[in-house]
Each structure stands twice: as structure tokens, then as C-alpha cells.
Design an enzyme around this catalytic site. Structure first.
Site: not given
Ligand code: GLC
Length: 426
Positions: A33, A85, A105, A167, A353, A396
Site C-alpha cells: 500500500y 498497486y 472510507q 473489503d 476480513w 496487517e
Molecule cells: C485494506 C483494508 C482497508 C485498509 C487498507 C490499507 O484494503 O481492507 O481497511 O484501509 O487495506 O491498510
């Protein structure tokens, strides 16, 4: 835990935050990310404040610098170019000066800003920075109720699973079936290069995620149209509870800063939202449930999204039932709070999730349960969270049965939450 063990964990958490700090925002983790995420940043600011208050305010200000003119705060801000990404700016094509995604979000900013303000050591700085953020957060809250609650029911819907922050939750499975996959442009996922595909959403889910993005893009990202035009409209109790808590916190903050209009508007939003939440309560599950706004039916899926409302000022009996639910889950999972009930055959201990434990969710639930006087359940959650850190590092997410670290490593908001847990524990 001894003072030196506590200090050692805090020092390691600070290292993770500093490693991911890009100057004015923090990436959730390197590789997987590489940009700024909305609710990650707001919760991360609480950890940053532990060693640099000015930097903590900046984290949230950077996010709000990219608020849309209609009030929405996007879920990702693509500050830099990075092809690691997917989907990147070339898929979203939102036309913003700095590229952003086109969905939002969980609205945790109001809560975070109030908490930063209340705890601030530098009160002058806090007044100045909070006063500037106040109208922006208020505009975001107004946007939610105007565009995502068009009939004025007091509950907002998400129109894409990513908006919930959870997600690939089991909650969306049936409603998601309604989202087609025809016409999805060819793409290459990047997440599965950084993390084990068995721990991530499936290919079919990704097709549907992208279909929705293309659909909204085709409507010019016009939020006056997106809600009604979306085949996916789900009222998520956790998402609403976060917004309700944020509205109540923003009202208190506005009061402290002398803005009575913002205080009154947010107080009213929180009260209406709390009353409406009752529609989502399930006695049978001992928790709240999602509502599919397209069918008008509740979704019988016992996910952590229905326990998260402990974070808002829900009725005493509801908080008590949620505390009992956490205790019940603790009998089936070594670590709480699993993102889905292990007793459900659809539970998957390792897939994102659909079962794993996430520390941000733990933080919000335990905060709410403690405030409602359910200290045992709150302590149990804190204990699980700290055990996971000691045994498995700053992952994570974690397998609730074995504690195995999953997804990305050296994770920012996990580190921030650990600092928060330890501050409360000491
Ligand atoms: C994933 C999670 C989300 C979070 C993102 C960055 O997409 O599901 O909740 O904000 O990662 O950490």
C-alpha cells in the site's frame, strides 16, 4: 507487563511508524500500500501524537487537503506515482488535481481529531489545528447523510465494499452477486505479488470491485447519482457507528471551540443515527447486522461489523449483549475479536476480513466497551492484541486460532494501535 517490556514494544512500534512516514503522510506498509489511506491515517495520527503532536495533526490535514468540493474525503490519495498497486489513478480517473480514488472510507476523523485535541500537551497548537479541521470534517459528515442516505433514514449506505474498510467480508457475499462482471477491462492484480493469494480476496471478487469502479467512473463520479445507480447498497452497522461516534465527538469538539452551529448539526446526526441503528439489532445473533438496502432485508452474517457499534453510545442493554458476544467468541478463538464468527461455516481464519483479527477494529470495540463499563471484555481484547504483537510482530492481520501473522508486515496502523493500547494499560 514490566515497564521495560512496555517501553521496548513502544520503541519498536515507533520504528514502524517512522519507517513508513513519508513526511506529511504515512503509508500503511511499504510495497502493498504505497499511498495514503483515509482511515489508516486518522488512526495512525493517534500513534504519531505519542512522540510528535505537530506531525500527528499534519497526517490528518494532508488527507483533508484532498477533500472533494462536494465534501467527500477519498479513501486513497495517490500522492506519488507507483505501479505497485492496483487499481491506480489510471483506473479511477477521478480528475482531481492530485489523483485520488472516488469512494470513501469509515469516517473516523472526527473521533481522532477530538482525541488528539483532548490529549494535546500543546493546547495552543491543538486549538489552531482543530479549528481549521472542524468545518472540513463537518462537511464530510453532511456529505454522508446527503448522498448516502437520500431518504433521510438516519443510516448511510456504502456503495462499494472497499468503503467499509472490511473489503471482502462475508457480509457482502449475497449482495455482491448482483454486481456483474461483464465488461471488466483486463487487469493485473498487484496485491497478490506482495501477499499470499490465499489470504486475499478472490479473483471473482476483484472483478466485481473493478466493475463498480468502472460503473461509477462512467457516471462521472457524480455523488448525486452514484448511490441510486449502484447495484450494491449496504447499510453496515460498524460503518454507521463510526460515523455516529465521530459526529458526537465533533459536536463536543465544536462546543469546546465555540462553534455552536457545527455542534448542533452533529449532535442531531448522532442522535438520529443512534435511534435508527435499532433497526439493525439482532437478538438471535447478539449483535447488529448489515441491511441490504436494495432488497430491504437484513443480512444474516455475524461479522465484526456488527460488534463495532460498541464504539458508539448505543443503549446499555446493547453494549452488554455485545460484551457477552465478545466473551462467547473468546471461547471459540484463541485471539479476539475475529472478523467473523468461527462458528459460521463460511469463516476463514486466514482470508483477510473473513476471519482474521485486525487491531484497529479491536481498538475501537475495546474503547467503546470500556467506556460503557465492560472492563473485562475490553481487557480481554487488549490482552489478545498485545499477545499477538509479542508473538507475531506488527502484521496487517492475524489468524484468530493460531496467531499467525498475515498479509503485509511492519504495518502502520497496527503499530499505532499498540501504542494506544499500551498507553491505556499503563
Ligand atoms: C485494506 C483494508 C482497508 C485498509 C487498507 C490499507 O484494503 O481492507 O481497511 O484501509 O487495506 O491498510
Amino acid at each position: 507487563m514490566t515497564a521495560s517490556a512496555t517501553n521496548d514494544i513502544i520503541a519498536r512500534a515507533v520504528e514502524v511508524l517512522k519507517e513508513n512516514d513519508q513526511g506529511a503522510y504515512t503509508v500503511p506498509t511499504k510495497g502493498l500500500y504505497p499511498f495514503q489511506w483515509n482511515w489508516d491515517s486518522c488512526l495512525t495520527a493517534l500513534g504519531l501524537a505519542h512522540y510528535d503532536e505537530a506531525r500527528a495533526w499534519t497526517e490528518i490535514e494532508t488527507l483533508f487537503a484532498h477533500q472533494w468540493p462536494d465534501g467527500m474525503v477519498p479513501h486513497i490519495v495517490f500522492h506519488v506515482w507507483n505501479d505497485g498497486y492496483f487499481p491506480g489513478p489510471e483506473v479511477w480517473r477521478t480528475g482531481r488535481p492530485t489523483a485520488t480514488s472516488g469512494i470513501t472510507q469509515p469516517a473516523v476523523a472526527g473521533f481522532a481529531v477530538r482525541r488528539l485535541f483532548d490529549r494535546a500537551r500543546d493546547k495552543t497548537l491543538a486549538r489552531e489545528r482543530a479549528s481549521a479541521l472542524l468545518p472540513k470534517i463537518d462537511a464530510w459528515h453532511r456529505w454522508f447523510y446527503e448522498t448516502r442516505d437520500p431518504k433521510g433514514e438516519g443510516l448511510v449506505a456504502i456503495i462499494h465494499p472497499w468503503e467499509s474498510g472490511r473489503d471482502n467480508s462475508i457480509d457482502w457475499d449475497d449482495a455482491f452477486e448482483r454486481v456483474p462482471t461483464e465488461g471488466v477491462e483486463p487487469y493485473i492484480r498487484r496485491d497478490t505479488l506482495h501477499a499470499d493469494p490465499a489470504h486475499r480476496p478472490t479473483r471473482e471478487q476483484y472483478d466485481r470491485y473493478i466493475w463498480l469502479v468502472q460503473h461509477f467512473r462512467g457516471l462521472g463520479w457524480d455523488n448525486a447519482r452514484l448511490h441510486d445507480a449502484s447495484p450494491f447498497q449496504v447499510v453496515d452497522p460498524g460503518f454507521n457507528a463510526i460515523l455516529i461516534r465521530a459526529a458526537a465527538d465533533l459536536a463536543d469538539l465544536a462546543q469546546a471551540l465555540g462553534d455552536t452551529a457545527i455542534a448542533a448539526a452533529n449532535r442531531a446526526r448522532a442522535e438520529k443515527g443512534l435511534a435508527a441503528m435499532e433497526r439493525l439489532w439482532s437478538d438471535a445473533q447478539g449483535q447488529y447486522l448489515c441491511l441490504d438496502r436494495i432488497t430491504g432485508k437484513r443480512i444474516d452474517s455475524a461479522s465484526v461489523g456488527g460488534i463495532l457499534p460498541a464504539f458508539a453510545a448505543i443503549p446499555t442493554a446493547r453494549a452488554q449483549a455485545l460484551a457477552a458476544t465478545v466473551e462467547r467468541l473468546a471461547a471459540n478463538a484463541r485471539y479476539v475479536v475475529p472478523s467473523h464468527d468461527p462458528g459460521d461455516p463460511r469463516f476463514d481464519a486466514k482470508r483477510y476480513w473473513r476471519g482474521p483479527v485486525w487491531l484497529v477494529v479491536n481498538y475501537m470495540i475495546s474503547d467503546g466497551l470500556a467506556a460503557a463499563g465492560h472492563n473485562d471484555a475490553a481487557r480481554r481484547i487488549t490482552q489478545s492484541s498485545l499477545d499477538l504483537i509479542r508473538e507475531s510482530g506488527f502484521a496487517e492481520y492475524y489468524d484468530p486460532l493460531t496467531g499467525e501473522p498475515l498479509g503485509g508486515g511492519r504495518f502502520t496502523w497496527t503499530a499505532a494501535m499498540v501504542i494506544e493500547f499500551l498507553r491505556h494499560a499503563s
